[in-house]
Structures are given as structure tokens and as C-alpha cells.
Design an enzyme around this catalytic site. Structure first.
Site, PDB file in Angstrom:
ATOM      1  N   GLY A   1       0.836  -1.209   0.000  1.00 14.73           N
ATOM      2  CA  GLY A   1       0.000   0.000   0.000  1.00 14.73           C
ATOM      3  C   GLY A   1       0.863   1.249   0.000  1.00 14.73           C
TER       4      GLY A   1
ATOM      5  N   GLY B   1      -0.197   4.979  -0.658  1.00 14.89           N
ATOM      6  CA  GLY B   1      -1.181   5.665   0.195  1.00 14.89           C
ATOM      7  C   GLY B   1      -0.543   6.772   1.020  1.00 14.89           C
TER       8      GLY B   1
ATOM      9  CB  ILE C   1      -1.602  -7.764  -0.370  1.00 12.87           C
ATOM     10  CG1 ILE C   1      -2.959  -7.110  -0.092  1.00 12.87           C
ATOM     11  CG2 ILE C   1      -0.472  -6.772  -0.226  1.00 12.87           C
ATOM     12  CD1 ILE C   1      -3.147  -6.690   1.342  1.00 12.87           C
TER      13      ILE C   1
ATOM     14  CE1 TYR D   1      -8.948   0.582   7.947  1.00 11.52           C
ATOM     15  CE2 TYR D   1      -9.835   1.740   9.845  1.00 11.52           C
ATOM     16  CZ  TYR D   1      -8.791   1.474   8.993  1.00 11.52           C
ATOM     17  OH  TYR D   1      -7.594   2.096   9.187  1.00 11.52           O
TER      18      TYR D   1
END
Ligand code: SER
Length: 339
Positions: free
Chosen positions: A10, A13, A55, A154
Site C-alpha cells: 500500500g 497511500g 496483496i 474496517y
């Protein structure tokens, strides 16, 4: 002979940007990155190898395994809390299955080169869930083990992956003849909302603070999606990157836990508006609460107790509320938008 490197997932980001810049300024280590999208041009020459992919693609991870010796992983790839509520199954796939893949990758790395792989995991205040505003007010600064009842996909994903990391670190294949745990040295930070001068986040629920200041800097009006009295902890991005690196470099023997709270300041949304006005007096910021996103923020603590991080690995953020805006955000954002 495989080459020793740091792996960042990531990487494109918000945290990845700050982290890659900082590592480059400090020591230019060999870094390989994975991101769904190509990295910004500014980061290209900061990394040794950039892999565009997911991923969830275990072949990609196998390729890295065969070519490199990874001693440290910053696993930053995730779908944030607002986005996750629109596609919860995808969020689970990326946030949980993806993390499992990267932990498994780190375990194999550790088994293969014989050293523990330091695995840095950004968890979140979203791992908490407080049932109502009265309880939240009474709870005040929450400790790591309290109120672990998240309401978002999340948050559930982050909390569970903290446990997965602890499992790999201490209990992996505990019935096997040989000891296999300890190859993954798992270290997680529960980040507060983060505010960066360089990037605007996407898909988070603490995004109102960074959106407010970036809109003001661009001269655009902004409708804040939470009530003026909404209060959660925040931190400036350079302090978040410092914290990740401080935890990454801490002596394992000094770490009592796998997961640590961190915080720096916890202004209300109205206090953030007032502070933005000090830098951009013309800013047009009004409040138009979105009740559903409000409910998510209201389930997060108004402050965190980060004394364990301060004691164990020396957390000490440089920027308080005023300094974050006056010494970091205003000057950098002004430069970014060409003021
Ligand atoms: N900033 C994140 C979000 O809002 C929380 O970790 O989703």
C-alpha cells in the site's frame, strides 16, 4: 544470494508517501513496494523495485520471496472505514485475507533466512466501539484493552488482524515439533486520524479534518460531515511516520505488548475549523452532518491513553494541535498549492 530489503505494501497511500520520503532522507535503504496503482512520479527513484499488484495475489508475494530477503515489512495496504461500509466483503478480503497473506509471507521469510521479520501494522482507533455518547464521555482516554467492540467492517478487520499478528508472533503452529513462532515480530500502532500536508486521504471517516484544510488551501468551500462538537484524536503525518519508525527500531525486549495506542491532540471539529481560519481567513467551512458517518465517528473514543507507547518505545510527538497547523500544515500546504 537474495538481496536484503524493506517491503512496503500500500506504498502509494498517505502513510506510504511520508514513510518512503523519510526513509530516503535518512538512509536510502533498499525498498520494494506493492500497490494496486503505480507510485507517484516523486517516489519512483526512492524505491529499488515497484510492483504494481495486489496483496491478494500470492504469486506476487512468492516472487518477492524467491528474489529478496525481507527483514522488515510495513503492511500499509487497506480499505478504510467509510469505503469498507460500501463493500464490506471486499474490505474483508483486502484487510484480513490480504494481511494473512503478508503475515504468511513474513513467516516464510523468517523461516528461510533465520531472522525475525519485524512486521509493522497500522491499526486504528476504529478498533474501538463505544455504544453511546454518554459512555464515550465517561470513558475519556481509553486503554488498548478497553471497548474493543468495533462497529465498522474496517474496525473489525483491524482488531482481528492485531490478534492474527499476535498469533504469528507468539503461537504460530504451537503443536509442531519444532518451535516456529517468533519469526514474525509483530508490532502494531492504533493510529488516530492522520493529517498530511502532502496528500488527501480517501475512504476514511476521520477525513473531515484533512479535507477541511486542503479545501481551504485550494480556496474551495467545504461542508464538514460531522457535528462541530465531534472530538477524536488526531496526529500530524510526520509524527505518525516517526512513531512507526520508533516502534520498528525499538528493542524487542522493551516491548510489553504487540499493540499500542498513540495520539497527539484531540480537537473538536469546530476547533479544527477555527484553527484552519487562522491560516486561511477566507475559508468557507460549514457543517452538514451526515448522520451515518457521524455515528461511526461517535463510536470512536474522544481520546486515547498512549502511556504504554511513551514508556516502552519513547513515543513523543513533535506537533501539538497549534504546532501541527502553524509549523507543519500551513507552510507545507501553502507551498503545495502554490501560495
Ligand atoms: N483514518 C481511518 C479512517 O477514517 C481510521 O483509521 O478510516
Amino acid at each position: 544470494m537474495r538481496k536484503p530489503v524493506i517491503l512496503i505494501t500500500g506504498a502509494g497511500g498517505e502513510i506510504g508517501h511520508g514513510l518512503i520520503e523519510r526513509l530516503w532522507e535518512e538512509s536510502r535503504p533498499a525498498i520494494i513496494t506493492i500497490d494496486l496503482n503505480p507510485l507517484d512520479a516523486s517516489l519512483h527513484d526512492r524505491v529499488s523495485r515497484e510492483l504494481t499488484g495486489s496483496i491478494l495475489d500470492t504469486n506476487l508475494l512468492e516472487r518477492i520471496l524467491s528474489e529478496y530477503e525481507v527483514d522488515m515489512v510495513f503492511h500499509l495496504a487497506a480499505l478504510l472505514s467509510t469505503r469498507g461500509e460500501f463493500t464490506p466483503v471486499t474490505a474483508h478480503q483486502v484487510n484480513v485475507e490480504g494481511t494473512l497473506n503478508v503475515l504468511d509471507f513474513a513467516q516464510k521469510q523468517g523461516e528461510s533466512h533465520g531472522r525475525a521479520v519485524v512486521f509493522l501494522y497500522p491499526s486504528s482507533i476504529a478498533a474501538y466501539g463505544l455504544p453511546d455518547l454518554e459512555t464515550r464521555g465517561r470513558a475519556g482516554k481509553v486503554r488498548e484493552h478497553e471497548w474493543n467492540v468495533p462497529t465498522t467492517m474496517y474496525g473489525c478487520n483491524k482488531l482481528y488482524c492485531e490478534h492474527l499478528g499476535r498469533y504469528f508472533n507468539h503461537h504460530y503452529k504451537q503443536l509442531a515439533a519444532e518451535k516456529l513462532s517468533g519469526k514474525v515480530d509483530f508490532r502494531a500502532i492504533r493510529f488516530p486520524g492522520l493529517i498530511s500536508a502532502e496528500t488527501v486521504p480517501s475512504g476514511g471517516t476521520s477525513d473531515y479534518a484533512p479535507e477541511m484544510i486542503h479545501a481551504a488551501a485550494r480556496g474551495e468551500p467545504y461542508a464538514c460531515f460531522v457535528r462541530p462538537d465531534t472530538r477524536i484524536p488526531f496526529m500530524a503525518m510526520p509524527d505518525a511516520v516517526d512513531a512507526l519508525l520508533a516502534l520498528a527500531r525499538a528493542e524487542r525486549t522493551r516491548l510489553r505488548y504487540n499493540v499500542y495506542n498513540i495520539g497527539a491532540f484531540n480537537p473538536s471539529a469546530e476547533e479544527i475549523r477555527q484553527m484552519v481560519l487562522e491560516g486561511f481567513p477566507e475559508a468557507d467551512i460549514r457543517f452538514e452532518p451526515d448522520l451515518k458517518r457521524q455515528a461511526i465517528v461517535d463510536s470512536w473514543p474522544e481520546d486515547v491513553d498512549d502511556s504504554a507507547a511513551r514508556t516502552d518505545w519513547g513515543l513523543s510527538p513533535r506537533y501539538g494541535f497549534r504546532e501541527a497547523f502553524h509549523d507543519y500544515l500551513f507552510p507545507h500546504i501553502a507551498a503545495r498549492y502554490g501560495h
